[in-house]
Design a protein around this motif. Structure first.
Motif, mmCIF file in Angstrom:
data_model
loop_
_atom_site.group_PDB
_atom_site.id
_atom_site.type_symbol
_atom_site.label_atom_id
_atom_site.label_comp_id
_atom_site.label_asym_id
_atom_site.label_seq_id
_atom_site.Cartn_x
_atom_site.Cartn_y
_atom_site.Cartn_z
ATOM 1 N N SER A 155 0.755 -1.211 -0.112
ATOM 2 C CA SER A 155 0.036 0.026 0.010
ATOM 3 C C SER A 155 0.870 1.191 0.079
ATOM 4 O O SER A 155 1.751 1.404 0.851
ATOM 5 N N ASP A 156 0.605 2.093 -0.896
ATOM 6 C CA ASP A 156 1.664 3.265 -0.918
ATOM 7 C C ASP A 156 1.416 3.958 0.287
ATOM 8 O O ASP A 156 2.294 4.528 0.696
ATOM 9 N N PHE A 157 0.295 4.221 0.810
ATOM 10 C CA PHE A 157 -0.213 4.988 1.787
ATOM 11 C C PHE A 157 0.974 4.449 3.073
ATOM 12 O O PHE A 157 1.219 5.375 4.134
ATOM 13 N N GLU A 158 1.169 3.426 3.375
ATOM 14 C CA GLU A 158 1.992 2.926 4.352
ATOM 15 C C GLU A 158 3.186 3.474 4.320
ATOM 16 O O GLU A 158 3.609 3.743 5.378
ATOM 17 N N THR A 159 3.795 3.763 3.104
ATOM 18 C CA THR A 159 5.071 4.123 3.099
ATOM 19 C C THR A 159 4.908 5.758 3.298
ATOM 20 O O THR A 159 5.848 6.376 3.937
ATOM 21 N N LEU A 172 -4.129 9.964 -3.768
ATOM 22 C CA LEU A 172 -4.139 8.975 -4.869
ATOM 23 C C LEU A 172 -3.073 8.976 -5.945
ATOM 24 O O LEU A 172 -2.407 10.012 -6.126
ATOM 25 N N SER A 173 -3.010 7.807 -6.781
ATOM 26 C CA SER A 173 -2.008 7.730 -7.822
ATOM 27 C C SER A 173 -2.671 7.644 -9.136
ATOM 28 O O SER A 173 -4.041 7.242 -9.071
ATOM 29 N N VAL A 174 -2.112 8.441 -10.136
ATOM 30 C CA VAL A 174 -2.597 8.009 -11.493
ATOM 31 C C VAL A 174 -1.576 7.151 -12.169
ATOM 32 O O VAL A 174 -0.498 7.977 -12.412
ATOM 33 N N PHE A 248 -6.779 5.778 -12.020
ATOM 34 C CA PHE A 248 -6.685 6.353 -10.775
ATOM 35 C C PHE A 248 -6.896 5.397 -9.592
ATOM 36 O O PHE A 248 -8.135 4.751 -9.702
ATOM 37 N N PHE A 249 -6.191 5.375 -8.697
ATOM 38 C CA PHE A 249 -6.290 4.393 -7.518
ATOM 39 C C PHE A 249 -6.073 4.931 -6.272
ATOM 40 O O PHE A 249 -4.759 5.543 -6.159
ATOM 41 N N ASP A 250 -6.772 4.600 -5.255
ATOM 42 C CA ASP A 250 -6.555 5.125 -3.884
ATOM 43 C C ASP A 250 -5.000 4.793 -3.145
ATOM 44 O O ASP A 250 -4.779 3.716 -3.388
ATOM 45 N N ALA A 251 -4.786 5.721 -2.439
ATOM 46 C CA ALA A 251 -3.354 5.556 -1.818
ATOM 47 C C ALA A 251 -3.146 4.316 -0.914
ATOM 48 O O ALA A 251 -2.173 3.829 -0.719
ATOM 49 N N ASN A 252 -4.403 3.620 -0.301
ATOM 50 C CA ASN A 252 -4.421 2.565 0.523
ATOM 51 C C ASN A 252 -4.886 1.273 -0.541
ATOM 52 O O ASN A 252 -4.696 0.180 0.527
ATOM 53 N N CYS A 253 -4.887 1.040 -1.414
ATOM 54 C CA CYS A 253 -5.063 -0.063 -2.156
ATOM 55 C C CYS A 253 -3.794 -0.921 -2.012
ATOM 56 O O CYS A 253 -2.663 -0.558 -2.384
ATOM 57 N N MET A 254 -4.062 -2.051 -1.871
ATOM 58 C CA MET A 254 -2.818 -3.175 -2.032
ATOM 59 C C MET A 254 -2.959 -3.400 -3.396
ATOM 60 O O MET A 254 -3.708 -3.840 -4.190
ATOM 61 N N HIS A 255 -1.609 -3.231 -3.657
ATOM 62 C CA HIS A 255 -1.308 -3.583 -5.312
ATOM 63 C C HIS A 255 0.292 -4.032 -5.633
ATOM 64 O O HIS A 255 0.861 -3.860 -4.658
ATOM 65 N N GLY A 256 0.541 -4.125 -6.712
ATOM 66 C CA GLY A 256 1.844 -4.863 -7.139
ATOM 67 C C GLY A 256 1.869 -5.182 -8.686
ATOM 68 O O GLY A 256 0.857 -5.044 -9.362
ATOM 69 N N SER A 257 2.954 -5.811 -9.279
ATOM 70 C CA SER A 257 2.818 -6.346 -10.442
ATOM 71 C C SER A 257 4.132 -7.359 -10.557
ATOM 72 O O SER A 257 4.913 -7.225 -9.815
ATOM 73 N N ASN A 258 3.875 -7.962 -11.576
ATOM 74 C CA ASN A 258 4.822 -9.069 -11.925
ATOM 75 C C ASN A 258 5.834 -8.640 -12.552
ATOM 76 O O ASN A 258 5.607 -7.549 -13.382
#
Length: 307
Positions: A155-159, A172-174, A248-258
């Motif tokens: 989660s970006d917001f955690e950092t 949020l991030s775009v 557009f995604f919320d700062a607290n979304c759990m996300h990642g990529s391969n």
């Protein structure tokens, strides 16, 4: 909040994490997702409801093909620019000398500054966050074919909370894709609905953590049991689509990529917008601030930059 001003550190940490919280702890979100009182914008009620529920919204083909070509050429120019080779804003892959990311691109490139201030982007952001916004961070992420590395679940917001002192979840991030995002070339993955709980991460933040974390993040990521619990609860979606699309995604979304072992590169511009009513304090769980090119403390509304 005036340009360049700062706020005082809140007395209570609303989202404790790292050595301030038990491992695997979750805090229910204490902030709105779509903030009230904001200006009108291009998102309809149904789109705002979906963003509130899932934590993200994709606008397909937000940019024209000619704009995509222009911005992609600028990304390639930056990556090849000899002046960037020893610049601290350029981050290398963890296991090679390839450029992984370049930060503060809206300050480096007038072309990308125009993109960051584009009303098609900013009007949606203001509508969601309910206020004027400033650019907390901008970067380009390169994921070349035949070996571009991924980004682990986080989660970006955690950092931003622990290392930058962002008080509340009002950012949020775009992610603007300048190449086609395929299911096979390492697209963004999001756990829809995961933004509703803040997940504390284990560990203690070492000094100058950004020097390591921007290449391969380990502190500030949830452990495997937490990732499994979240995936079982929310599922995982891949954000695919044509070049020129913006998510557009919320700062607290759990996300990642391969990683990307296909021949098809993936190149995206990331712009992080934070509310001018949510400016940074001192870090909540780190020994010092991260550099300005990673976490801006110049809280100038985007519209003021454009003017």
């Amino acid at each position: 909040m005036g340009a360049g001003s700062t706020t005082e550190t809140p007395a209570v940490d609303a989202y404790p994490t790292r050595d301030k919280a038990p491992e695997l702890s979750e805090t229910p979100r204490r902030d709105p997702v779509v903030w009230p009182g904001g200006p009108s914008g291009p998102l309809g009620p149904g789109e705002l409801d979906t963003y509130d529920r899932d934590g993200f919204h994709t606008a397909e083909r937000l940019l024209t093909p000619d704009e995509v070509s222009s911005y992609l050429a600028e990304l390639q120019r930056l990556r090849a620019d000899p002046a960037m080779q020893d610049d601290e804003r350029a981050v290398r892959e963890p296991d090679s000398d390839q450029v992984r990311s370049i930060f503060a691109v809206h300050e480096i490139s007038p072309i990308l500054a125009r993109l960051a201030a584009d009303p098609r982007v900013v009007d949606r952001v203001r509508q969601i966050l309910g206020s004027d916004v400033y650019i907390h961070q901008s970067r380009v992420n390169y994921k070349p074919g035949y070996g571009g590395n991924g980004f682990y679940w986080h989660s970006d917001f955690e950092t931003w909370h622990s290392e930058d002192g962002m008080p509340r979840i009002r950012a949020l991030s775009v992610s603007i894709s300048l190449t086609e995002n395929l299911a096979t070339n390492g697209p963004l993955m999001i756990m829809p609905g995961s933004h509703r709980h803040f997940v504390a991460c284990p560990g203690s933040t070492p000094p100058d953590h950004h020097r390591q974390s921007l290449r391969r993040q380990e502190i500030g990521t949830p452990g495997p049991p937490a990732v499994r619990r979240l995936a079982d609860r929310h599922g995982i979606v891949q954000i695919t689509g044509p070049a020129g699309s913006a998510t557009f995604f919320d700062a607290n979304c759990m996300h990642g990529s391969n990683g990307n072992i296909t021949p098809y590169e993936r190149a995206n511009v990331f712009i992080v917008y934070n509310s001018v009513e949510n400016t940074l304090t001192e870090p909540f769980a780190a020994p010092g601030r991260r550099p300005e090119h990673i976490a801006s403390r110049t809280f100038v509304p985007v519209g003021d930059i454009a003017r």
